[in-house]
Design a protein around this motif. Structure first.
Motif, PDB file in Angstrom:
ATOM      1  N   UNK A 177       0.701  -1.206   0.175  1.00 11.29           N
ATOM      2  CA  UNK A 177      -0.132  -0.004  -0.093  1.00 11.29           C
ATOM      3  C   UNK A 177       0.678   0.923  -0.412  1.00 11.29           C
ATOM      4  N   UNK A 178       0.253   2.516  -0.556  1.00 14.40           N
ATOM      5  CA  UNK A 178       0.476   3.616  -0.843  1.00 14.40           C
ATOM      6  C   UNK A 178       1.332   4.027   0.840  1.00 14.40           C
ATOM      7  N   UNK A 179       3.136   4.326   1.249  1.00 10.66           N
ATOM      8  CA  UNK A 179       2.504   4.698   2.663  1.00 10.66           C
ATOM      9  C   UNK A 179       3.258   3.684   3.844  1.00 10.66           C
ATOM     10  N   UNK A 180       3.574   2.388   2.664  1.00  7.92           N
ATOM     11  CA  UNK A 180       4.246   0.916   4.105  1.00  7.92           C
ATOM     12  C   UNK A 180       4.564   1.210   4.360  1.00  7.92           C
ATOM     13  N   UNK A 181       4.957   1.663   5.645  1.00 12.04           N
ATOM     14  CA  UNK A 181       6.393   1.700   6.641  1.00 12.04           C
ATOM     15  C   UNK A 181       7.301   0.608   6.324  1.00 12.04           C
ATOM     16  N   UNK A 182       6.421  -0.440   6.820  1.00 10.06           N
ATOM     17  CA  UNK A 182       6.931  -2.182   6.635  1.00 10.06           C
ATOM     18  C   UNK A 182       8.271  -2.615   5.083  1.00 10.06           C
ATOM     19  N   UNK A 183       7.628  -1.552   4.384  1.00 15.10           N
ATOM     20  CA  UNK A 183       8.028  -1.476   3.209  1.00 15.10           C
ATOM     21  C   UNK A 183       9.115  -0.533   2.487  1.00 15.10           C
ATOM     22  N   UNK A 184       8.656   0.320   2.935  1.00 11.55           N
ATOM     23  CA  UNK A 184       9.691   1.654   3.015  1.00 11.55           C
ATOM     24  C   UNK A 184      11.297   1.272   3.749  1.00 11.55           C
ATOM     25  N   UNK A 185      10.902   0.570   4.923  1.00  8.56           N
ATOM     26  CA  UNK A 185      12.036  -0.139   5.728  1.00  8.56           C
ATOM     27  C   UNK A 185      12.824  -0.707   5.086  1.00  8.56           C
ATOM     28  N   UNK A 186      12.081  -1.778   4.676  1.00 12.88           N
ATOM     29  CA  UNK A 186      13.285  -2.934   3.989  1.00 12.88           C
ATOM     30  C   UNK A 186      13.702  -2.567   2.542  1.00 12.88           C
ATOM     31  N   UNK A 187      13.300  -1.950   1.934  1.00 13.44           N
ATOM     32  CA  UNK A 187      13.834  -1.160   0.463  1.00 13.44           C
ATOM     33  C   UNK A 187      14.743   0.036   0.715  1.00 13.44           C
ATOM     34  N   UNK A 188      14.674   0.669   2.170  1.00 20.01           N
ATOM     35  CA  UNK A 188      16.161   1.797   2.180  1.00 20.01           C
ATOM     36  C   UNK A 188      17.299   1.117   1.849  1.00 20.01           C
ATOM     37  N   UNK A 189      17.199   0.121   3.094  1.00 23.11           N
ATOM     38  CA  UNK A 189      19.231  -0.458   2.649  1.00 23.11           C
ATOM     39  C   UNK A 189      18.988  -0.953   0.785  1.00 23.11           C
ATOM     40  N   UNK A 249       8.333   6.937   4.097  1.00 24.94           N
ATOM     41  CA  UNK A 249       9.309   7.499   5.011  1.00 24.94           C
ATOM     42  C   UNK A 249      10.059   9.003   4.381  1.00 24.94           C
ATOM     43  N   UNK A 250       9.412  10.077   4.608  1.00 25.99           N
ATOM     44  CA  UNK A 250       9.616  11.309   3.700  1.00 25.99           C
ATOM     45  C   UNK A 250      11.424  11.731   3.955  1.00 25.99           C
ATOM     46  N   UNK A 251      11.284  11.443   4.958  1.00 28.91           N
ATOM     47  CA  UNK A 251      12.837  12.312   5.559  1.00 28.91           C
ATOM     48  C   UNK A 251      14.218  11.540   5.404  1.00 28.91           C
ATOM     49  N   UNK A 252      13.859  10.003   5.556  1.00 29.36           N
ATOM     50  CA  UNK A 252      14.944   9.009   5.162  1.00 29.36           C
ATOM     51  C   UNK A 252      14.967   8.851   3.684  1.00 29.36           C
ATOM     52  N   UNK A 253      13.988   9.909   2.945  1.00 26.67           N
ATOM     53  CA  UNK A 253      13.677   9.340   1.572  1.00 26.67           C
ATOM     54  C   UNK A 253      15.063  10.420   0.881  1.00 26.67           C
ATOM     55  N   UNK A 254      14.402  11.408   1.527  1.00 26.24           N
ATOM     56  CA  UNK A 254      15.439  12.749   1.039  1.00 26.24           C
ATOM     57  C   UNK A 254      16.768  12.902   2.123  1.00 26.24           C
ATOM     58  N   UNK A 255      17.278  12.242   3.516  1.00 23.96           N
ATOM     59  CA  UNK A 255      18.811  11.976   3.000  1.00 23.96           C
ATOM     60  C   UNK A 255      18.723  10.982   1.634  1.00 23.96           C
ATOM     61  N   UNK A 256      18.820  10.659   1.536  1.00 22.42           N
ATOM     62  CA  UNK A 256      19.154   8.949   0.909  1.00 22.42           C
ATOM     63  C   UNK A 256      19.436   9.932  -0.690  1.00 22.42           C
ATOM     64  N   UNK A 257      18.427  10.119  -0.516  1.00 25.74           N
ATOM     65  CA  UNK A 257      19.006  11.227  -1.737  1.00 25.74           C
ATOM     66  C   UNK A 257      19.977  12.244  -1.896  1.00 25.74           C
ATOM     67  N   UNK A 258      19.873  13.172  -0.524  1.00 24.93           N
ATOM     68  CA  UNK A 258      21.162  14.139  -0.659  1.00 24.93           C
ATOM     69  C   UNK A 258      22.408  13.630  -0.872  1.00 24.93           C
ATOM     70  N   UNK A 259      22.714  11.946   0.072  1.00 22.18           N
ATOM     71  CA  UNK A 259      23.991  11.576   0.067  1.00 22.18           C
ATOM     72  C   UNK A 259      24.462  11.318  -1.338  1.00 22.18           C
ATOM     73  N   UNK A 260      23.459  10.675  -1.862  1.00 21.95           N
ATOM     74  CA  UNK A 260      23.671   9.886  -3.772  1.00 21.95           C
ATOM     75  C   UNK A 260      24.214  11.439  -4.782  1.00 21.95           C
ATOM     76  N   UNK A 261      23.228  12.289  -4.068  1.00 19.80           N
ATOM     77  CA  UNK A 261      23.536  13.584  -5.029  1.00 19.80           C
ATOM     78  C   UNK A 261      25.366  14.280  -4.750  1.00 19.80           C
ATOM     79  N   UNK A 262      25.679  13.881  -3.782  1.00 18.32           N
ATOM     80  CA  UNK A 262      27.172  14.218  -3.114  1.00 18.32           C
ATOM     81  C   UNK A 262      27.753  13.156  -3.126  1.00 18.32           C
ATOM     82  N   UNK A 263      27.527  11.842  -4.020  1.00 20.40           N
ATOM     83  CA  UNK A 263      28.893  11.105  -4.104  1.00 20.40           C
ATOM     84  C   UNK A 263      28.485  10.182  -4.475  1.00 20.40           C
ATOM     85  N   UNK A 264      28.368  10.490  -5.818  1.00 22.70           N
ATOM     86  CA  UNK A 264      27.190   9.142  -6.684  1.00 22.70           C
ATOM     87  C   UNK A 264      27.791   8.622  -8.156  1.00 22.70           C
TER      88      UNK A 264
END
Length: 173
Positions: free
Chosen positions: A5-17, A39-54
């Motif tokens: 489902x959209x906004x599925x926290x369990x799925x988001x937690x599994x996908x973050x790594x 997990x909007x904050x985590x997604x934004x943090x991950x995207x910022x990490x990617x733009x700084x070094x990928x």
């Protein structure tokens, strides 16, 4: 096998790594959007990490995601970064594709000053030319037009009228 489902926290937690994996650009963009719903904050943090070094493709996709989801920080970053690398700015706008048409709120939350900076930057990368009969709707042409409309709309908002009219006057000169 259940459909997430959209906004599925369990799925988001599994996908973050998986964001650390070397996913190709389109898959990365989809993954960021799915995680962002829960997990909007985590997604934004991950995207910022990617733009700084990928790698370049991942930077372009993550930057386009950030422009849509964290525009107040991402637009100034992209403008500054593209002064050193104009092709990056062009590629990110191209990666956004129909983002400017699809989501009319892309510019809504941005301060008028930032809108003016985006317009000036867009004009520097995609200058106005004499009408050639061909115009891309997925390009700097669209970006320039949509930002100018957003500034004009700000001029009709009592909270931002003075600043927007002042910016329009400066841009016209």
């Amino acid at each position: 096998h259940r459909v997430p489902a959209e906004g599925d926290v369990v799925l988001a937690d599994r996908l973050l790594p998986r964001l650390r994996a070397a996913l190709p650009g389109p898959a990365l963009g989809t993954l960021l959007r799915v995680i962002h719903t829960a997990r909007p904050a985590e997604a934004l943090d991950a995207a910022w990490a990617i733009v700084e070094g990928s790698d370049r493709e991942r930077v372009e996709v993550a930057a386009a995601f950030l422009l849509e989801r964290d525009g107040a920080r991402a637009w100034p970053w992209l403008i500054s970064r593209s002064k050193l690398d104009p092709d990056l700015g062009k590629a990110v706008v191209k990666t956004m594709g129909f983002g400017f048409s699809r989501d009319r709120t892309v510019f809504a939350a941005l301060p008028v000053r930032t809108l003016a900076e985006i317009w000036e930057w867009a004009v520097s990368l995609w200058p106005y030319r004499e009408w050639q009969g061909v115009r891309s709707i997925v390009s700097g042409d669209e970006l320039r037009d949509k930002v100018l409309v957003a500034i004009e709309q700000a001029a009709s908002d009592p909270r931002t009228t003075d600043e927007a009219l002042n910016r329009l006057h400066v841009l016209a000169v």
